[in-house]
Enzyme design. Sequence first.
Site, short mmCIF file in Angstrom:
data_model
loop_
_atom_site.label_atom_id
_atom_site.label_comp_id
_atom_site.label_asym_id
_atom_site.label_seq_id
_atom_site.Cartn_x
_atom_site.Cartn_y
_atom_site.Cartn_z
N ASP A 26 64.60 -13.96 -10.51
CA ASP A 26 64.19 -12.89 -11.32
C ASP A 26 64.25 -13.37 -12.90
OD1 ASP A 26 66.95 -13.01 -11.33
OD2 ASP A 26 67.00 -10.77 -11.46
N HIS A 57 76.00 -17.56 -14.41
CA HIS A 57 75.85 -17.04 -13.22
C HIS A 57 74.83 -18.01 -12.17
CE1 HIS A 57 77.81 -13.46 -14.21
NE2 HIS A 57 76.71 -13.02 -15.30
O1 RIB Z 1 74.95 -10.41 -12.12
C1 RIB Z 1 74.17 -11.73 -12.58
C2 RIB Z 1 72.81 -11.86 -11.95
O2 RIB Z 1 71.95 -10.55 -12.18
C3 RIB Z 1 72.34 -13.07 -12.65
O3 RIB Z 1 71.52 -13.52 -11.27
C4 RIB Z 1 71.31 -12.71 -13.71
O4 RIB Z 1 70.10 -13.43 -13.78
C5 RIB Z 1 70.81 -11.26 -13.02
O5 RIB Z 1 69.80 -11.50 -12.18
CA CA Z 2 68.96 -13.97 -11.82
#
Ligand code: RIB
Ligand code: CA
Length: 317
Positions: free
Chosen positions: A11, A242
């Site tokens: 995303d 992340h």
């Molecule tokens: O919580 C972090 C995640 O949420 C990551 O993948 C960030 O890009 C959002 O999609």
């Molecule tokens: Ca993400």
Amino acid sequence: MMRLPFYLDCDTGIDDAMALAYLLASERVDLLGVGSVSGNISAAVGAANTLDLLALAGRDDIPVAVGAHDFLAHEFHGGATHVHGENGIGGVVLPHAQREMEKESAAEMIVRLAHAHPGELRIIAIGPLTNLALALRLDADLAALVHDVTIMGGAALVPGNVTRVAEANIHNDPEAAAEVLAADWFVTMVPLDATMESTIEADDRDVLEASNHPVARAIGAMLDTYFDFYVRFFGRRTSALHDPLAAAIAVGDLELGEAPVVHVEVDTTEGPGRGQTICELRYRFLGHPEQEGAHCRVVLSVVEPFTPKLMAAMLRL
Ligand code: RIB
Ligand code: CA
């Protein structure tokens, strides 16, 4: 080195952009396709960001499919522009790619790639799990055809980042996460427990901005917006890694710390626990780490620092 076939579901998203860059730089990765899903921004904008990043990286050969706009049980309501900026990539305006998205949906792309590479396809999902759930619904044989799935999502022993207990990707579509975790494939879950411990710092951002490579420079510019958000968590201008951490774990580039294979259940109720990933971690008190029938490895920690690896990858693109 032999390249392995990968599909990325994302995303895009500032940390998604870093994950994409990491995969493009890897000599072990043959990225066969990318699908978008609503999350940080809409699936359509996420796909456009991905297409533009690939063009900037000189990788117009990698197909991009638009995925689900709405979640399985809820409509998409605008995403996390307060974290990733109005366009999902920190307001950075990239040159527009000179090609179109694929005609197939992201779910159809997953099914097609799994059949083309039986037993070999590695799936990395760094957004809500809607496309993966839709792909499982499209093809009952899918789980058996896929080598493994790595997801960034969940919170095992730490608080959530959108509610007290839920992480954003899982909270956006808990029904999809429940279907993906129930399917008979091996899942590696990379939750906030691990990802909040890996950060990229202000001096790393300076290095990216000074780079000759347009993708590294663009990511450096995007990080300014990400730092604006994360300063309240960390008390300094930095951000969590992340999605790139999940990508590196999927490729097998990091030694894992505590990473038990356990049962994981997703709360799909409408109460305060919605989106929580409830992990069976009682082995910590009771012994018996093995859990019969479990097929989800929960990465609670990694051993080595990840940021130098990520920086090196983004700078050698
Ligand atoms: O919580 C972090 C995640 O949420 C990551 O993948 C960030 O890009 C959002 O999609
Ligand atoms: Ca993400």
